[in-house]
Design a protein around this motif. Structure first.
Motif, PDB file in Angstrom:
ATOM      1  N   ALA A 232       1.192  -0.929  -0.112  1.00  0.00           N
ATOM      2  CA  ALA A 232       0.017   0.135  -0.244  1.00  0.00           C
ATOM      3  C   ALA A 232       1.072   1.542  -0.226  1.00  0.00           C
ATOM      4  O   ALA A 232       1.681   1.314   0.792  1.00  0.00           O
ATOM      5  CB  ALA A 232      -1.358   0.270   0.809  1.00  0.00           C
ATOM      6  N   LEU A 246      -4.166  -4.558  -7.121  1.00  0.00           N
ATOM      7  CA  LEU A 246      -5.205  -4.798  -7.901  1.00  0.00           C
ATOM      8  C   LEU A 246      -4.602  -4.659  -9.043  1.00  0.00           C
ATOM      9  O   LEU A 246      -4.973  -5.682 -10.109  1.00  0.00           O
ATOM     10  CB  LEU A 246      -6.129  -3.731  -7.562  1.00  0.00           C
ATOM     11  CG  LEU A 246      -6.736  -3.532  -7.916  1.00  0.00           C
ATOM     12  CD1 LEU A 246      -8.484  -4.920  -8.773  1.00  0.00           C
ATOM     13  CD2 LEU A 246      -8.072  -2.378  -8.120  1.00  0.00           C
ATOM     14  N   ALA A 247      -3.158  -3.308  -9.558  1.00  0.00           N
ATOM     15  CA  ALA A 247      -2.920  -3.831 -11.250  1.00  0.00           C
ATOM     16  C   ALA A 247      -2.859  -4.876 -11.352  1.00  0.00           C
ATOM     17  O   ALA A 247      -2.838  -5.453 -12.640  1.00  0.00           O
ATOM     18  CB  ALA A 247      -1.547  -2.915 -11.314  1.00  0.00           C
ATOM     19  N   HIS A 271     -15.707 -12.279  -7.340  1.00  0.00           N
ATOM     20  CA  HIS A 271     -15.739 -12.048  -5.159  1.00  0.00           C
ATOM     21  C   HIS A 271     -14.056 -11.617  -5.830  1.00  0.00           C
ATOM     22  O   HIS A 271     -12.994 -11.851  -6.451  1.00  0.00           O
ATOM     23  CB  HIS A 271     -15.553 -12.748  -4.890  1.00  0.00           C
ATOM     24  CG  HIS A 271     -14.704 -12.557  -3.054  1.00  0.00           C
ATOM     25  ND1 HIS A 271     -15.051 -11.795  -2.610  1.00  0.00           N
ATOM     26  CD2 HIS A 271     -13.451 -12.944  -2.787  1.00  0.00           C
ATOM     27  CE1 HIS A 271     -14.107 -11.144  -1.450  1.00  0.00           C
ATOM     28  NE2 HIS A 271     -13.279 -12.371  -1.838  1.00  0.00           N
ATOM     29  N   LEU A 272     -13.818 -10.455  -5.350  1.00  0.00           N
ATOM     30  CA  LEU A 272     -13.009  -9.630  -5.300  1.00  0.00           C
ATOM     31  C   LEU A 272     -12.735  -8.830  -4.271  1.00  0.00           C
ATOM     32  O   LEU A 272     -13.917  -7.956  -4.398  1.00  0.00           O
ATOM     33  CB  LEU A 272     -11.917  -8.848  -6.952  1.00  0.00           C
ATOM     34  CG  LEU A 272     -10.953  -8.117  -7.093  1.00  0.00           C
ATOM     35  CD1 LEU A 272     -10.485  -8.618  -8.410  1.00  0.00           C
ATOM     36  CD2 LEU A 272     -11.340  -6.711  -6.527  1.00  0.00           C
ATOM     37  N   VAL A 274     -10.222  -5.584  -2.511  1.00  0.00           N
ATOM     38  CA  VAL A 274      -9.266  -3.948  -2.257  1.00  0.00           C
ATOM     39  C   VAL A 274      -8.129  -4.139  -0.907  1.00  0.00           C
ATOM     40  O   VAL A 274      -9.937  -3.728  -0.046  1.00  0.00           O
ATOM     41  CB  VAL A 274      -9.114  -3.865  -3.204  1.00  0.00           C
ATOM     42  CG1 VAL A 274      -8.612  -4.270  -4.697  1.00  0.00           C
ATOM     43  CG2 VAL A 274      -9.661  -2.875  -2.978  1.00  0.00           C
ATOM     44  N   PRO A 276      -5.880  -1.602   1.610  1.00  0.00           N
ATOM     45  CA  PRO A 276      -6.893  -1.162   2.364  1.00  0.00           C
ATOM     46  C   PRO A 276      -8.327  -0.212   1.417  1.00  0.00           C
ATOM     47  O   PRO A 276      -8.950   0.203   1.815  1.00  0.00           O
ATOM     48  CB  PRO A 276      -6.421  -0.112   3.176  1.00  0.00           C
ATOM     49  CG  PRO A 276      -5.554   0.748   2.113  1.00  0.00           C
ATOM     50  CD  PRO A 276      -5.215  -0.102   0.938  1.00  0.00           C
ATOM     51  N   ASP A 277      -8.077  -0.536   0.264  1.00  0.00           N
ATOM     52  CA  ASP A 277      -9.442   0.036  -0.579  1.00  0.00           C
ATOM     53  C   ASP A 277      -9.964   1.622  -0.386  1.00  0.00           C
ATOM     54  O   ASP A 277     -11.004   1.893  -0.006  1.00  0.00           O
ATOM     55  CB  ASP A 277     -10.842  -0.831   0.119  1.00  0.00           C
ATOM     56  CG  ASP A 277     -11.972  -0.951  -1.083  1.00  0.00           C
ATOM     57  OD1 ASP A 277     -11.355  -0.673  -1.951  1.00  0.00           O
ATOM     58  OD2 ASP A 277     -13.286  -0.660  -0.769  1.00  0.00           O
ATOM     59  N   ALA A 278      -9.104   2.409  -0.584  1.00  0.00           N
ATOM     60  CA  ALA A 278      -9.536   3.467  -0.321  1.00  0.00           C
ATOM     61  C   ALA A 278      -8.928   4.115  -1.543  1.00  0.00           C
ATOM     62  O   ALA A 278      -7.786   4.403  -2.365  1.00  0.00           O
ATOM     63  CB  ALA A 278      -8.780   4.630   0.644  1.00  0.00           C
ATOM     64  N   VAL A 279      -9.402   5.338  -2.040  1.00  0.00           N
ATOM     65  CA  VAL A 279      -8.945   5.948  -3.181  1.00  0.00           C
ATOM     66  C   VAL A 279      -7.730   6.415  -3.657  1.00  0.00           C
ATOM     67  O   VAL A 279      -7.382   6.161  -4.939  1.00  0.00           O
ATOM     68  CB  VAL A 279     -10.070   7.575  -3.294  1.00  0.00           C
ATOM     69  CG1 VAL A 279     -10.047   8.476  -4.725  1.00  0.00           C
ATOM     70  CG2 VAL A 279     -11.836   7.321  -3.611  1.00  0.00           C
ATOM     71  N   VAL A 281      -4.942   5.776  -1.989  1.00  0.00           N
ATOM     72  CA  VAL A 281      -3.877   4.417  -1.153  1.00  0.00           C
ATOM     73  C   VAL A 281      -3.761   3.434  -2.667  1.00  0.00           C
ATOM     74  O   VAL A 281      -4.760   2.862  -2.654  1.00  0.00           O
ATOM     75  CB  VAL A 281      -4.525   4.408  -0.667  1.00  0.00           C
ATOM     76  CG1 VAL A 281      -3.336   3.089   0.325  1.00  0.00           C
ATOM     77  CG2 VAL A 281      -4.967   5.555   0.707  1.00  0.00           C
ATOM     78  N   ILE A 282      -2.678   3.234  -3.340  1.00  0.00           N
ATOM     79  CA  ILE A 282      -2.308   2.060  -4.050  1.00  0.00           C
ATOM     80  C   ILE A 282      -2.354   0.472  -3.132  1.00  0.00           C
ATOM     81  O   ILE A 282      -2.339   0.779  -2.309  1.00  0.00           O
ATOM     82  CB  ILE A 282      -1.393   1.856  -3.865  1.00  0.00           C
ATOM     83  CG1 ILE A 282      -0.558   2.985  -4.915  1.00  0.00           C
ATOM     84  CG2 ILE A 282      -0.586   0.520  -4.618  1.00  0.00           C
ATOM     85  CD1 ILE A 282       1.559   2.980  -4.875  1.00  0.00           C
ATOM     86  N   ALA A 283      -3.559  -0.227  -3.993  1.00  0.00           N
ATOM     87  CA  ALA A 283      -3.331  -1.610  -3.366  1.00  0.00           C
ATOM     88  C   ALA A 283      -2.870  -2.443  -2.466  1.00  0.00           C
ATOM     89  O   ALA A 283      -2.290  -2.912  -3.264  1.00  0.00           O
ATOM     90  CB  ALA A 283      -4.921  -1.705  -4.191  1.00  0.00           C
TER      91      ALA A 283
END
Lengths: 433, 433
Positions: A232, A246-247, A271-272, A274, A276-279, A281-283
């Motif tokens: 992250a 995620l990439a 099902h997927l 990510v 921390p799942d924030a706009v 923040v890199i996954a």
């Protein structure tokens, strides 16, 4: 409370559909969406409803040690091996009203008809409403039918749902004793066979203008939980310092799709998640499921090896780490000649008033998994498919016609009677133990 | 409670780092992970802590109408325009301890030093601890600083968090009056400028062995919420009937990454969610964020047009529907010559004991957004960057050294004093209204 005069009403297609509607009200989602998972309050509620309907149909009922709702009607003499009829009452998230449910209600209605006809059968009839086929809650499918088949794995006790509740504890909350799970297991001697009605996840029947079909075999799925780990970081981080999970997952999903298409397999990433799942923040981590299935187990297993290599290559290139865990594996399950024969006899008998009249019944491969796969470890299996609109299932748009359900009821009843009339329907008496 | 004898202790780098550690304990995540979002109980708790530290530093304190914690120390005469110092106290999920926080605590410590020195400044000093910079809770960033800058948008009241709580209602729960939001807005006449200390999201400083850097300008991000809609369905559905939203989203993510790299931009997809998100159901919908930023606004905007075309093409080919919504847009913000000059003077003054000694201070472009962008609508801005380990931020591994923080404190104090000494630091008296 319901007298015998109501029999026609409660065993008709309209009555079965009305019961599907009633079960659909037992859901943990708002706004009319349906989700009913294993060992939930909704599970308990629909078991109670099904038990009531079973008793109206003349069945003696019990809930087994895995939370499956069961019922039994004795045959010509008490204690005979049973023909097991059933399907499941649990659902996926945002489900339709018929997947599994229609099979349970058809089984109950057909037992009701047979009992009312006064026919004496050379086997008992049992109905089972499995508590988990979809695996929605614990990520592992067929828990209900595998408990009955005696193929329950101790490792499953540690499976946890999204809230972190372990399967072991969910059993206790539901009022079941994990230590007693073995009591749910039946043996081959208990049964003469298993028959299941289910909507087709097609839409082959629709395309061929057929209300009903006979399942030849059920493709076996393997399921995996794949975790890609990167790092992250702030969304302003330059490319060279990124380890974007995620990439990597996206590249893998595109590649898996291409590979599965080329190999004539079906691959689903449903099902997927990510983290921390924030706009901004890199996954740092992406977790996804893979459901892989095909006509032949060997093709599927070869493809999985290729997918593993492909995941390793993508993650190596991107500086990511990949972990895989198999959560489910089932070999293809074949319907026996005898059970395909009795289902075919049923379809022919029901065909008079349908588009099937005069046509040979259609045999289909099921790409979807079913409880029958698990029960196939105990006894021979057969399945009747019912056309559904557009072949759509696992979606609120699932839809069947009353005419098709009427044909299914007639066919399933006729299949049971065809088995009763077939040579060897009554197995040889067992030696006392 | 703290006497003046403790000044050195509470304005030292060690004290600032100890306060970072204390703030890190106010989190809504377990296991030592940090997340502190706008208008939460944790927000209230850290405001109270910061207010106490501000009062120890001699500031008069108040919480403004947007929940920003503010403090003021008068200059040579009461009522002078202020030099505003600050940053934010909110965090991303699984955050580090320093992003934003270090800037607030550095500002408080430097005011404490200046006040203790007895120097009379030609401007007041104000400190602001913004309540929302990251946009974690409501998906829109810079809410705190945009309230102060008077660029709050009424449409934001309808923004909802993951629990469906509207920003409007969250204000009331926090004890704020939405109707009074205008009172948080300041004017250009209130300020002589704005200075902010922040960890670099680099790692340029680390690579160049520099503890400190001067920000030249801040790249402007545009953020979008992209929704791809297909059709949920059973995982056994044949390819020809699939409308898989996640497969489409994955193809888009891979293509966006390639396009952004080629255009020398940065694109981050940090949030992705699929529905219904089940192992055995094709994804009927995929929602993901896109954060797009670059050195030049025009390049970024051209790339977005290309991404829109690419999304349309992918979805057209796959029988999917795509919807896009812009959730944030900020132009690049430039630090003024004067503020770059005073930060440079500060870095030079602090350089004696550091690796920077004898080298010209380094200017950097910030690819990360900052509160300074919003405050730039009111007054000229300057930023001091502090090296962090590996350039890592928005991650628990965020790390700074005590020596670098000591240099930052010295530099930031020297920058404030340099501004006080610069010609025109005291603006001409305002005409009475």
């Amino acid at each position: 409370m319901t007298g015998h005069g109501d029999l026609a009403a409660r065993t008709s297609a309209a009555a079965v559909l009305a019961r599907c509607d009633e079960l659909a009200t037992h859901t943990d989602l708002p706004d009319g969406l349906i989700q009913r998972v294993y060992l939930s309050p909704e599970h308990a509620a629909v078991n109670a409803l099904a038990a009531g309907w079973m008793r109206e149909a003349g069945l003696t009922t019990w809930q087994d040690a895995a939370g499956n709702q069961c019922g039994r009607l004795e045959g010509a003499t008490p204690g005979l091996p049973a023909l097991l009829l059933g399907s499941h009452l649990d659902t996926v998230p945002s489900a339709g009203r018929y997947d599994g449910i229609l099979g349970v209600l058809t089984a109950i209605a057909v037992v009701d008809r047979v009992r009312a006809s006064g026919r004496s059968l050379p086997f008992a009839l049992e109905v089972v409403a499995f508590g988990d086929e979809e695996g929605t809650r614990f990520g592992t499918a067929l828990l209900g039918s595998r408990a009955l088949a005696g193929t329950w794995l101790d490792a499953w006790w540690e499976l946890a749902d999204e809230q972190g509740i372990r399967l072991h504890d969910a059993f206790e909350t539901f009022g079941l004793d994990p230590a007693a799970i073995g009591r749910a297991a039946r043996t081959s001697n208990d049964f003469v066979g298993y028959l299941e009605t289910h909507i087709e996840q097609g839409p082959v029947l629709e395309e061929q203008d057929r209300p009903l079909g006979i399942v030849s075999s059920i493709a076996g799925a393997r399921r995996f939980q794949i975790t890609i780990t990167g790092k992250a970081g702030h969304s302003g981080t330059p490319w060279v310092h990124r380890r974007d999970a995620l990439a990597g997952a996206s590249e893998a999903i595109v590649a898996i799709e291409r590979l599965a298409r080329d190999a004539d397999l079906i691959a689903t990433i449903g099902h997927l998640e990510v983290f921390p799942d924030a706009v901004n923040v890199i996954a740092g981590r992406a977790e996804f499921s893979l459901d892989l299935r095909g006509r032949f187990d060997a093709d599927r297993d070869l493809a999985w090896q290729q997918i593993e290599a492909l995941l390793a290559e993508i993650c190596d290139t991107r500086g990511l780490h990949v972990g895989v865990e198999q959560t489910h594996s089932a070999p293809a399950a074949h319907c026996s000649d005898r059970m395909r024969g009795v289902i075919a006899a049923g379809v022919r008998a029901a065909g008079a008033g349908t588009a099937d009249a005069g046509r040979e019944p259609l045999e289909l491969l099921s790409m979807a998994g079913h409880d029958a796969m698990a029960v196939g470890h105990l006894t021979e299996i057969g399945m009747l498919f019912v056309r559904c609109a557009g072949g759509v299932s696992h979606h609120p748009d699932e839809s069947v016609t009353e005419a098709d359900v009427a044909a299914a009821l007639d066919a399933f009843e006729a299949a049971v009677l065809a088995l009763a009339d077939s040579p060897g329907a009554m197995p040889a008496p067992q030696d006392p133990a």
